[in-house]
Design an enzyme around this catalytic site. Structure first.
Site, PDB file in Angstrom:
ATOM      1  N   HIS C 105      49.031  39.064   5.253  1.00 48.03           N
ATOM      2  CA  HIS C 105      50.346  39.678   5.112  1.00 48.03           C
ATOM      3  C   HIS C 105      51.253  39.083   6.179  1.00 48.03           C
ATOM      4  O   HIS C 105      50.792  38.799   7.301  1.00 48.03           O
ATOM      5  CB  HIS C 105      50.317  41.184   5.407  1.00 48.03           C
ATOM      6  CG  HIS C 105      49.448  41.998   4.524  1.00 48.03           C
ATOM      7  ND1 HIS C 105      48.096  42.107   4.691  1.00 48.03           N
ATOM      8  CD2 HIS C 105      49.745  42.795   3.468  1.00 48.03           C
ATOM      9  CE1 HIS C 105      47.596  42.916   3.787  1.00 48.03           C
ATOM     10  NE2 HIS C 105      48.574  43.357   3.025  1.00 48.03           N
ATOM     11  N   GLU C 272      41.058  44.137  -7.599  1.00 46.72           N
ATOM     12  CA  GLU C 272      40.173  44.590  -6.529  1.00 46.72           C
ATOM     13  C   GLU C 272      39.264  45.674  -7.094  1.00 46.72           C
ATOM     14  O   GLU C 272      39.736  46.761  -7.436  1.00 46.72           O
ATOM     15  CB  GLU C 272      41.010  45.139  -5.365  1.00 46.72           C
ATOM     16  CG  GLU C 272      40.130  45.711  -4.271  1.00 46.72           C
ATOM     17  CD  GLU C 272      40.887  46.049  -2.989  1.00 46.72           C
ATOM     18  OE1 GLU C 272      41.897  45.400  -2.676  1.00 46.72           O
ATOM     19  OE2 GLU C 272      40.451  46.982  -2.309  1.00 46.72           O
ATOM     20  N   ASP C 300      39.859  40.423  -5.402  1.00 47.37           N
ATOM     21  CA  ASP C 300      39.603  40.896  -4.039  1.00 47.37           C
ATOM     22  C   ASP C 300      38.178  41.421  -4.013  1.00 47.37           C
ATOM     23  O   ASP C 300      37.922  42.565  -4.383  1.00 47.37           O
ATOM     24  CB  ASP C 300      40.600  42.004  -3.665  1.00 47.37           C
ATOM     25  CG  ASP C 300      41.797  41.440  -2.900  1.00 47.37           C
ATOM     26  OD1 ASP C 300      41.964  40.205  -2.874  1.00 47.37           O
ATOM     27  OD2 ASP C 300      42.559  42.233  -2.330  1.00 47.37           O
ATOM     28  N   ASP C 343      38.572  41.168   0.731  1.00 45.19           N
ATOM     29  CA  ASP C 343      39.420  42.258   1.218  1.00 45.19           C
ATOM     30  C   ASP C 343      38.487  43.407   1.586  1.00 45.19           C
ATOM     31  O   ASP C 343      38.416  44.439   0.908  1.00 45.19           O
ATOM     32  CB  ASP C 343      40.417  42.665   0.144  1.00 45.19           C
ATOM     33  CG  ASP C 343      41.409  43.710   0.659  1.00 45.19           C
ATOM     34  OD1 ASP C 343      41.313  44.099   1.841  1.00 45.19           O
ATOM     35  OD2 ASP C 343      42.269  44.141  -0.112  1.00 45.19           O
TER      36      ASP C 343
END
Lengths: 440, 440, 440, 440
Positions: C105, C272, C300, C343
């Site tokens: 990010h 994800e 993810d 992640d």
């Protein structure tokens, strides 16, 4: 009809054939009954049992669909004749599959009559045949249970019914069930309270219902002792379905109930992982907790899908889960007199007779792999050494006094004044998970 | 800083103004503290309490976002100075809101120091001020609890930590917590085991951890008795979060644990409905079950959303729920020495200081409506008459013997042989629901 | 500080050592980057990526506890200095682990400043260093994303905020993010709408918010095209948390939204699985559905526990799951330009620096096993042959016309009048499950 | 049998008697059909409909229990005779209850025959009688649907069956269903895909099944247009049960599917809140989302328990929920040609014939209260004013350009450079909740 009648045409006794190709599933690739692991035969660690209701009475009906499963033994004839044919089919299945135990509800085995007396006579007749078949084949009863939930009379509960007349009926039925358990040499007797709970709190006196349920269990214990029935009583927890809430919600709920009413020495638990996951726990949770409290008696070896909110009673096929279960079972020294009962049904779309075999074989192989994995984990001791090291502070000094219950808060405070802040110790979860994975 | 300092500028003492318009929410429209219902004042049935942690220490941070709530009492200065300012703000809030009780964790009230000794000194100083403010305002401590979960030392558990050094630290902390409870006249002392459970079964010895937790509770009981602390011990169940599994899963789990270890006479339960729903039960479930087992001690009056799987600690705003809770509370004769503690936080988006008032007022009004509804239900007796009628078979004859525990299976069988099939009786759930709705 | 600084003392480049003992976990036992399967190297099928936020910015704080993870790179110094040190640590980690991609990010990489301009300058400086390190090591950016959820300004939404001023801020931030993506050669750009939803319907205009979100995406598409950014836009669905409800609930919700607003040609999905299970689906569900709609862009790769209701972002360790994912990935010809981004965060109790390696290694090995299993399933073709046979009726005649969309109800009726009732065909689920198990 | 036959002895036409005592529930206390609110009669806002399957075909059987409900119209006689008797009973019920619409599946109304032709003849005969009764009483068909899930042939899907022969059967059945809809003047036609999904991904080709389902819908649209059937097509989402996963998972899934296959202009949604909650959403969620996308066509007004994971189809009794639903309905200008269909069943324990009335009355009163509350909320405008104020930034300047889709990221950045950080604005959720509560 004779006992020679064959219901599973073309399906032989299931062999152990580890190197068979994948297109032939009518053989075991992992389960080898006589192989000895940790000093015990595979079949004695696993103590597999076939359930009568799903596998021989199941029709494939679901809340949105009509029956799909056509079974030769259910086709035509009077109820008692069908009951006998079904029993022959079942014993053919047990022996071909090589499973030594079975489980049943009173009303699966013999049809309910117009009166209690007629139901009891039906049960007497069919269990005479069951006893013959047991003696002939060596197959035994892992457990018996009474169906106290399907008949409309039980819609508002059996031992927790607001009408004592219904409780009385349930009591009469359990009395007969105990007698049948004795006759057939059942090793356990199960209580599943599918209607012992509530649909709505508005119309329910919870305290009264719990008191009546306890009273009911006490009567069962008394009668068991009176007739000299030697078997383990088991309660099977389930959180909900068919009720909105069942009192036997999960392992800890039942333990709390039993201890509150002084019944805990007379019962153990029959844990069904599909019920455990419906209660919001992980698959193996109630098996581990029941074992930790010395209350794990038997296992209904099945599974659900964690994304579904009802009891799907699927055949257990997840190797990680079977490994976790067998690790706990080995650690407590086995399940005997309990076992691994396949309270599982083929999907309603699995309409071929061979599917009944394939499903059991797949699940037995999944448990055989789980057993082998657990044995390796325990024999190699990598994980247990790590765990032992993790808790070593309790083996001496103040830790030992805490473990034994002889320490005090004043001592603990003094210890901190002397020793200050504890050191940081990694829990190393990912390391444990990675090592565990190597055994799968 | 003086005690005259005003943190909630422009907000007066909250009046009871039932006919105020909807745009003015800084008044009660339903809660009238002194009004008498069923022989007791509203404030004595409800025994509201404000929690210190959410309402005075909360920042609005969540796992995905930074703090949002700017509170005048938290702005600038050393930790001890802030702690005092916060306490003044809190007492301003309690008195303006007209709530007579508050609850706190040791570490909310006073900052943790570099050593146990420093932490204890901090706590001594701030609680001196708290005692002053209590005496000045008449506000009392509903319960104290020790924070045994936030500090990194507790990441692997407090009383269930694999390292006894950590357990010792927790013990020292609880010892001080009990002394503070005595000093401030706390009416209850709560244990919430947020880290007493496991993240992974792979690295956990469940049986050992349960044994240590029981040992820890026994030490607390012994010290409480030693110092003559007169208050009720409460355990607050929560199924999960932060742990994957917490041993105090729900009311029945705690009851099972307490009875197994012989601790049940020393503890009752502090039920938080947001924890109950996370355990897969309905909102009021654990309140009803705890009450049925004589174990309901206090209530953390909050709510979650049934479609969310974590603890949102929202202010309780559902009139149906508050009615169900208050009905149970009245039926057991009240919660005293427990109460209704608002373990609830304004949403992190509710950033205005007035939102703290509006949220409490809305929830207090929701409970006041629940209380009025429950009183009407009980006074009019329509539902209770229907329930009594439903269970009447247990008031005489064989039903009475079952209720008292003196019947036998043989008797029940004989009863059925005489009386045959029970009659069908409608449970009438929709009728109960419809009547219940008329009270909302 | 120099690029020679070593943050992971004593940990070498991770080798592929399939026969290493279980007590040494700092090696791969299954992942062999250069090994070719189905014509492609393992590393090209798997395209592993390390995430910056959990692994380099994570502190171990949770909603009930303070930070537990002490990282050398975070200790002391000004924010920009820490940011650089963190970047060096990260590249040391990437190269030692042998992973070719990373994700971040904007606000992980460089600290937010007092103004947008300052934040942008910070980002410029740190990404200059990132570019150097990328060039030096060959590690690339799998995707960039903008953090539009952590800052208090976004508490009520970013592109769905009721205040357009906030939306404007988010837009300015995305503009810069796209420029950074271009500068660093990011292969994808992700939008995760953690605050794009609602906490309460009472204060929300859903239709307006959806319209604004679509408008926002259109502006991002326009600017991407304007600056000639060559990368794939991805939306990452999540059902809830932090919001009560997020508009990007799951794969199908996002597909519906994109198609409704004519945006579907510009976006694919970043799935994800821990989000998928929170939406009530099975682990692999959204991967399969996204792929079936031609919308699967990246994964993810993490996991949660099905019994928990929040995002635990655990490292994926379940071989069955990784097999299912890789089977879908192979069937659609790979994920490029997407990949498998971890992640995932080490548990807050996993405090040793080596745990960061062990967790990634364990997960990479789990995916390597999943890949091998999936390759075997596909190469041997037992399952695919069974599936093909199952659907064969659509390859000719009326089935083919249905498949092509050229049949009519009249024809179907005529077909039934000619052919009557269909035959019963077993779905054979247990057979498929058993065969699948043989590959695990 | 004549049309004079009375099935509900002693139950009169249900009057509106707001002041009746609580022990008499055979009257409306809130629903007053002809009362005008916001310019429309209550009955026109609510458009109540009784469902045929639960209320006239339901037996009380559940997965664990046999039928409990004895209905006079189902006792004895041939299937066609029973079908007619049932229809008379239903119309007696509709008219006594004062409900103007009903809904049915083809196979509820007339028994399935041995062949499609026989089934169609049965349907012709019974619908002749239905048409007579409609004309006589003025009761109309809200919607018709085809039962494509109960017969064993559909066990693996109807339009998504791997065998096109089954799809053809479903198509033939829908063709007839559309003809019946035209004959009876049905205002809508519903598709519920209870078997359109999968039990296992292992044996499923998801992309092919979705393609076939779309093809099936296109054929239905074509035939509808061909025969000039003037009614709204509706798809009813449900996430799971009986399948593990159904393609019509929730509102957004269906919207995504319809738009992907270019079908969205031909369909709206029939939202059932009990399905919505099973999908993990809040009660009103899909009603709000469908309405926001212009796709809300009709509502199956029922409820489940949020703590249960299966479809309980309970009568809706929660005033908060009915208020939320009616608020959305009013805001979109009503549901016509859809309505509020009671897809709800009395509990299997609610065995008295009067319970069928009490349940409908209780639910109709709950919706009447919800309507009145929603009207007050809308007329007084306190909440809507607050919401309008909250979004006012989109009514001019850059906000307006965003709303209209004409802004750019560059403009947004420029705006921030000019205006800096947005101000913090409280979301005031508790204020909204408190105000909302005042209307309940």
């Amino acid at each position: 009809m004779t006992t020679d009648e064959i219901f599973f045409h073309g399906i032989p006794k299931i062999p152990y054939t580890p190197d068979a190709g994948l297109r032939d599933l009518l053989c075991f690739k992992h389960y080898n009954a006589d192989e000895v692991l940790l000093g015990r035969k595979m079949e004695d660690w696993l103590r597999f049992s076939v359930c009568y209701w799903h596998s021989f009475c199941g029709t494939g009906a679901d809340p949105f669909g009509f029956p799909t499963l056509q079974r030769a033994w259910n086709e035509g004839g009077a109820a008692m004749k069908t009951a006998k044919r079904r029993l022959h089919a079942a014993f053919e299945f047990f022996t071909k599959l090589g499973v030594k135990y079975y489980t049943f509800h009173d009303r699966d085995m013999a049809p309910e009559g117009a009166t209690l007396e007629e139901s009891n006579r039906n049960l007497d007749k069919i269990t005479d045949l069951a006893l013959q078949l047991q003696n002939k084949t060596g197959v035994k009863v892992l457990w018996v249970t009474c169906n106290l939930f399907a008949h409309p009379r039980y819609m508002n509960g059996a031992s927790t019914n607001p009408d004592c007349h219904v409780l009385a009926y349930a009591g009469a039925q359990v009395k007969k069930g105990l007698e049948i358990a004795k006759k057939l040499g059942a090793q356990n007797f199960v209580f599943w309270g599918g209607r012992e709970g509530f649909m709505s709190l508005h119309n329910t006196d919870v305290a009264a219902e719990l008191r009546h349920m306890a009273s009911f269990f006490k009567m069962a214990v008394a009668y068991k002792e009176k007739i000299g029935l030697q078997c383990q009583f088991l309660i099977e927890p389930k959180p909900k379905e068919p009720c909105k809430h069942q009192y036997d919600y999960d392992a800890m709920s039942v333990i709390g109930f039993l201890k509150h009413f002084g019944l805990d020495s007379h019962f153990k638990l029959n844990i069904e992982p599909n019920h455990t996951t419906l209660a919001g726990h992980s698959y193996e949770h109630d098996i581990v907790m029941a074992s930790a409290f010395g209350m794990l008696g038997s296992v209904d070896s099945n599974t659900g899908s964690p994304d579904l909110g009802w009891d799907t009673d699927q055949f257990p096929m997840d190797i990680k889960n079977t490994t976790m279960v067998m690790k706990t079972v080995i650690e407590q020294g086995g399940l005997q007199p309990g076992g691994l009962n396949f309270d599982a049904k083929v999907r309603r779309e699995s309409t071929d007779p061979e599917d009944l075999f394939i499903a059991h074989i797949g699940a037995m192989d999944a448990f055989a792999r789980g057993l082998r994995n657990a044995v390796s984990i325990i024999e190699e001791g990598v994980i247990s050494d790590m765990v032992k090291e993790r808790y070593q502070s309790y083996s001496s000094g103040i830790g030992r006094r805490v473990d034994e219950g002889s320490a005090s808060l004043e001592e603990l405070e003094e210890f901190i004044k002397q020793n200050g802040e504890p050191k940081v110790t990694s829990g190393k979860q990912e390391k444990y998970e990675t090592i565990f994975n190597h055994y799968l």
